[in-house]
Design a protein around this motif. Structure first.
Motif, PDB file in Angstrom:
ATOM      1  N   GLY A  46       0.820  -1.214   0.000  1.00  0.00           N
ATOM      2  CA  GLY A  46       0.000   0.000   0.000  1.00  0.00           C
ATOM      3  C   GLY A  46       0.848   1.256   0.000  1.00  0.00           C
ATOM      4  O   GLY A  46       0.529   2.243  -0.670  1.00  0.00           O
ATOM      5  N   LEU A  47       1.957   1.209   0.740  1.00  0.00           N
ATOM      6  CA  LEU A  47       2.869   2.353   0.757  1.00  0.00           C
ATOM      7  C   LEU A  47       3.542   2.529  -0.594  1.00  0.00           C
ATOM      8  O   LEU A  47       3.678   3.652  -1.093  1.00  0.00           O
ATOM      9  N   ALA A  48       3.963   1.412  -1.195  1.00  0.00           N
ATOM     10  CA  ALA A  48       4.660   1.474  -2.481  1.00  0.00           C
ATOM     11  C   ALA A  48       3.782   2.108  -3.561  1.00  0.00           C
ATOM     12  O   ALA A  48       4.249   2.916  -4.368  1.00  0.00           O
ATOM     13  N   VAL A  49       2.494   1.761  -3.567  1.00  0.00           N
ATOM     14  CA  VAL A  49       1.569   2.297  -4.569  1.00  0.00           C
ATOM     15  C   VAL A  49       1.384   3.807  -4.399  1.00  0.00           C
ATOM     16  O   VAL A  49       1.203   4.545  -5.369  1.00  0.00           O
ATOM     17  N   ASN A  50       1.458   4.281  -3.143  1.00  0.00           N
ATOM     18  CA  ASN A  50       1.187   5.690  -2.861  1.00  0.00           C
ATOM     19  C   ASN A  50       2.439   6.509  -2.563  1.00  0.00           C
ATOM     20  O   ASN A  50       2.331   7.657  -2.124  1.00  0.00           O
ATOM     21  N   LEU A  51       3.597   5.940  -2.830  1.00  0.00           N
ATOM     22  CA  LEU A  51       4.839   6.623  -2.474  1.00  0.00           C
ATOM     23  C   LEU A  51       4.988   7.965  -3.185  1.00  0.00           C
ATOM     24  O   LEU A  51       5.532   8.922  -2.632  1.00  0.00           O
ATOM     25  N   HIS A  52       4.474   8.066  -4.396  1.00  0.00           N
ATOM     26  CA  HIS A  52       4.603   9.304  -5.175  1.00  0.00           C
ATOM     27  C   HIS A  52       3.829  10.466  -4.546  1.00  0.00           C
ATOM     28  O   HIS A  52       4.091  11.635  -4.837  1.00  0.00           O
ATOM     29  N   ARG A  53       2.855  10.133  -3.672  1.00  0.00           N
ATOM     30  CA  ARG A  53       2.049  11.163  -2.994  1.00  0.00           C
ATOM     31  C   ARG A  53       2.088  10.926  -1.485  1.00  0.00           C
ATOM     32  O   ARG A  53       1.074  10.979  -0.798  1.00  0.00           O
ATOM     33  N   LEU A  54       3.304  10.723  -0.992  1.00  0.00           N
ATOM     34  CA  LEU A  54       3.496  10.267   0.380  1.00  0.00           C
ATOM     35  C   LEU A  54       2.820  11.163   1.414  1.00  0.00           C
ATOM     36  O   LEU A  54       2.152  10.674   2.330  1.00  0.00           O
ATOM     37  N   HIS A  55       2.982  12.477   1.295  1.00  0.00           N
ATOM     38  CA  HIS A  55       2.467  13.378   2.329  1.00  0.00           C
ATOM     39  C   HIS A  55       0.935  13.396   2.349  1.00  0.00           C
ATOM     40  O   HIS A  55       0.319  13.380   3.415  1.00  0.00           O
ATOM     41  N   ASP A  56       0.317  13.424   1.181  1.00  0.00           N
ATOM     42  CA  ASP A  56      -1.151  13.383   1.138  1.00  0.00           C
ATOM     43  C   ASP A  56      -1.666  11.994   1.535  1.00  0.00           C
ATOM     44  O   ASP A  56      -2.760  11.872   2.099  1.00  0.00           O
ATOM     45  N   PHE A  57      -0.879  10.966   1.236  1.00  0.00           N
ATOM     46  CA  PHE A  57      -1.246   9.615   1.654  1.00  0.00           C
ATOM     47  C   PHE A  57      -1.268   9.519   3.176  1.00  0.00           C
ATOM     48  O   PHE A  57      -2.180   8.908   3.765  1.00  0.00           O
ATOM     49  N   ALA A  58      -0.285  10.136   3.833  1.00  0.00           N
ATOM     50  CA  ALA A  58      -0.274  10.157   5.298  1.00  0.00           C
ATOM     51  C   ALA A  58      -1.521  10.846   5.835  1.00  0.00           C
ATOM     52  O   ALA A  58      -2.101  10.426   6.839  1.00  0.00           O
ATOM     53  N   THR A  59      -1.969  11.890   5.142  1.00  0.00           N
ATOM     54  CA  THR A  59      -3.184  12.597   5.549  1.00  0.00           C
ATOM     55  C   THR A  59      -4.405  11.690   5.404  1.00  0.00           C
ATOM     56  O   THR A  59      -5.280  11.656   6.281  1.00  0.00           O
ATOM     57  N   ASP A  60      -4.461  10.931   4.298  1.00  0.00           N
ATOM     58  CA  ASP A  60      -5.566   9.984   4.086  1.00  0.00           C
ATOM     59  C   ASP A  60      -5.633   8.948   5.204  1.00  0.00           C
ATOM     60  O   ASP A  60      -6.726   8.539   5.625  1.00  0.00           O
ATOM     61  N   ILE A  61      -4.471   8.506   5.666  1.00  0.00           N
ATOM     62  CA  ILE A  61      -4.412   7.447   6.685  1.00  0.00           C
ATOM     63  C   ILE A  61      -4.707   7.991   8.081  1.00  0.00           C
ATOM     64  O   ILE A  61      -5.468   7.398   8.854  1.00  0.00           O
ATOM     65  N   LEU A  62      -4.092   9.126   8.427  1.00  0.00           N
ATOM     66  CA  LEU A  62      -4.183   9.627   9.795  1.00  0.00           C
ATOM     67  C   LEU A  62      -5.542  10.232  10.122  1.00  0.00           C
ATOM     68  O   LEU A  62      -5.968  10.204  11.281  1.00  0.00           O
ATOM     69  N   GLY A  63      -6.221  10.786   9.112  1.00  0.00           N
ATOM     70  CA  GLY A  63      -7.534  11.373   9.372  1.00  0.00           C
ATOM     71  C   GLY A  63      -8.514  10.389   9.980  1.00  0.00           C
ATOM     72  O   GLY A  63      -8.989  10.576  11.109  1.00  0.00           O
ATOM     73  N   PRO A  64      -8.828   9.280   9.287  1.00  0.00           N
ATOM     74  CA  PRO A  64      -9.798   8.309   9.822  1.00  0.00           C
ATOM     75  C   PRO A  64      -9.303   7.557  11.060  1.00  0.00           C
ATOM     76  O   PRO A  64     -10.108   6.987  11.795  1.00  0.00           O
ATOM     77  N   SER A  65      -7.993   7.536  11.311  1.00  0.00           N
ATOM     78  CA  SER A  65      -7.460   6.741  12.425  1.00  0.00           C
ATOM     79  C   SER A  65      -7.298   7.546  13.707  1.00  0.00           C
ATOM     80  O   SER A  65      -6.703   7.062  14.671  1.00  0.00           O
ATOM     81  N   GLY A  66      -7.779   8.779  13.719  1.00  0.00           N
ATOM     82  CA  GLY A  66      -7.688   9.578  14.937  1.00  0.00           C
ATOM     83  C   GLY A  66      -6.326  10.201  15.157  1.00  0.00           C
ATOM     84  O   GLY A  66      -5.890  10.371  16.299  1.00  0.00           O
ATOM     85  N   CYS A  67      -5.616  10.498  14.091  1.00  0.00           N
ATOM     86  CA  CYS A  67      -4.321  11.217  14.117  1.00  0.00           C
ATOM     87  C   CYS A  67      -3.121  10.347  14.493  1.00  0.00           C
ATOM     88  O   CYS A  67      -2.005  10.854  14.549  1.00  0.00           O
ATOM     89  N   THR A  68      -3.331   9.054  14.749  1.00  0.00           N
ATOM     90  CA  THR A  68      -2.202   8.174  15.075  1.00  0.00           C
ATOM     91  C   THR A  68      -2.429   6.808  14.444  1.00  0.00           C
ATOM     92  O   THR A  68      -3.531   6.255  14.514  1.00  0.00           O
ATOM     93  N   PHE A  69      -1.371   6.261  13.836  1.00  0.00           N
ATOM     94  CA  PHE A  69      -1.501   5.011  13.079  1.00  0.00           C
ATOM     95  C   PHE A  69      -0.200   4.213  13.187  1.00  0.00           C
ATOM     96  O   PHE A  69       0.887   4.767  13.078  1.00  0.00           O
TER      97      PHE A  69
END
Length: 488
Positions: A46-69
């Motif tokens: 999942g990280l490899a597929v989104n590596l080109h947009r790493l910072h926005d990908f982190a935003t996608d992940i951390l939002g629904p997880s309550g800011c920590t993942f």
């Protein structure tokens, strides 16, 4: 006729490749905010597929997880990252229990190009280096040198270049212009040398290019299991080969600068160049080891060059995208009289909030404990802080968090609002708060006041602006603009 059966290795390799390809296809169909923890390979596909947009990908992940993942890499890889943008966690780690969260050996190895400089140092070494740097940076003579260098470069190089580009109606990469500007100034402040990279012919400076290559390679290390990039480092392959080559260029430049400055010191050369930080370190300790001088000056160079240039590029990008905010800023600059430019300071803070030049930080763990968010951390866990993502969390900055709104920084009394550093992390936080924060704002204001008064920028139609995969939040495709003169 003999039948040759394929070996175990020959069968295993296609199987692994096929498995990875299937995971890749699955990753492309996985909705934002979801990461599958696969057997053996963990969450890496999942990280490899989104590596080109790493910072926005982190935003996608951390939002629904309550800011920590918790990110888990392949089995036995040692890749275990707790990613967070929770201000409560940041305050606890950077302030409340600071000594339990050093940079750690993993950080030092990832950033090995900085050697034993202040970026990598912990405990007593860090404290000693910080005190010395703070003493030299706050000297009146050095502060005067900063003002002199900044104004000279703005008045005699930056503004004439922009006027020429405006008259010729040329398309220019504004990010490149600002990076060259900040590179020249930082070289002067740190080494006492003006490489004159900010010139109409836009010559390539090997030292500057090498720094960019190194920063990109270091970020790549954070996105792959440590054994993988360490093997590539040993074999000098891919990005690690580029890093090794860049390392040589950087070392050669700094070694030559140290040699020249020591010669000038021995000859008692008395000119403005002696106000550089390298000269100050040498004069403070004439027996200073070249290795220490190399690591220290490289850390200072990165801190000054990349951050200022990138901050200016994102600032003018936001002005281009928000003409109403630009109009308010220009009105203040042209008709504000002798009053302190409040809206300018607010706009700078807002740009730094949305696009922090250093988009993430990392820490190690000494003793196990629970964080304010409830997660348990233990020795061996690496904690990654997404500063870029924190700016985009509604729970932290409100529903308009993704908007460029300088007004959020202005109080009802018309003053600049103070926000705690664990919420506004652009200059780090706690004991490791950036020593050059005040100098950075002086330099940013100097440039913006001069440029915004006289010019407006027009982004080339169709040009895509997005973050580059690097330690410093550069724009992947630069900032292609036309420079337009404002009406008097």
């Amino acid at each position: 006729m003999d039948i040759v059966l394929p070996s175990y290795a020959e069968l295993l390799l296609p199987t692994i490749l096929c498995f990875i390809f299937l995971l890749y296809l699955h990753g492309r169909r996985t909705p934002p905010g979801k990461l599958t923890n696969w057997p053996i390979v963990g969450m890496l596909p999942g990280l490899a597929v989104n590596l080109h947009r790493l910072h926005d990908f982190a935003t996608d992940i951390l939002g629904p997880s309550g800011c920590t993942f918790l990110f888990l890499g392949p089995w036995f890889s040692g890749m275990k990252l707790l990613v967070t943008c929770d201000p409560a966690n940041i305050n606890h780690i950077f302030n409340v229990n600071f000594h339990n969260y050093p940079k750690g050996p993993e950080f030092s190895e990832n950033f090995d190009i900085f050697g034993d400089g202040i970026f990598n140092a912990d405990h007593e070494s860090w404290s000693r280096q910080r005190k010395k740097a703070q003493l030299l940076i706050t000297q009146p003579r050095f502060l005067a040198f900063v003002t002199l260098c900044s104004r000279d470069k703005v008045d005699n190089f930056l503004l004439p270049l922009l006027r020429q580009l405006s008259e010729q109606n040329k398309i220019v990469d504004l990010q490149d212009v600002f990076l060259r500007f900040s590179f020249d100034i930082t070289c002067m402040l740190v080494f006492g040398i003006d490489p004159a990279s900010l010139s109409p012919d836009f010559t390539t400076v090997p030292f500057a290019k090498a720094i960019d290559e190194a920063m990109a390679a270091i970020l790549h290390r954070h996105a792959v299991p440590p054994p993988w990039w360490k093997l590539m480092r040993r074999l000098k392959l891919g990005r690690e080969k580029k890093l090794a080559d860049a390392w040589c260029v950087i070392n050669d430049f700094i070694a030559e600068s140290i040699k020249k400055r020591k010669q000038d010191s021995n000859l008692a050369v008395a000119d403005s160049l002696n106000d550089s930080l390298l000269t100050a370190y040498i004069n403070d300790d004439s027996a200073a080891d070249d290795s220490f001088l190399r690591d220290t000056t490289l850390s200072l160079m990165i801190a000054g060059r990349d951050t200022i240039g990138v901050a200016l590029a994102w600032f003018f990008y936001l002005l281009c995208k928000n003409p109403d905010k630009e109009a308010k800023l220009v009105e203040e600059l042209r008709h504000g009289g002798s009053e302190e430019p409040v809206y300018l300071q607010a706009a700078l803070c807002e740009a730094l909030r949305l696009y922090p030049p250093v988009p993430f930080e990392s820490k190690g763990v000494v003793e196990a404990e629970s964080l304010p968010s409830g997660q348990r951390v233990e020795p061996g866990t690496q904690i990654l802080f997404s500063i870029y993502t924190m700016a985009r969390m509604e729970g932290v900055w409100g529903k308009d968090c993704s908007e460029f709104r300088p007004e959020r920084w202005i109080t009802e009394q018309g003053r600049v609002r103070h926000e705690p550093a664990y919420k506004f992390m652009s200059f780090n936080c706690g004991p490791r708060t950036c020593l050059g924060k005040g100098l950075a704002f002086v330099e940013l204001r100097e440039v913006v006041m001069a440029v915004a008064r006289e010019f407006r920028m027009e982004i080339v139609e169709g040009h895509v602006v997005e973050p580059k995969l690097s330690i410093i939040l550069q724009m992947r495709n630069g900032l292609k603009v036309r420079v337009m003169r404002r009406e008097p």
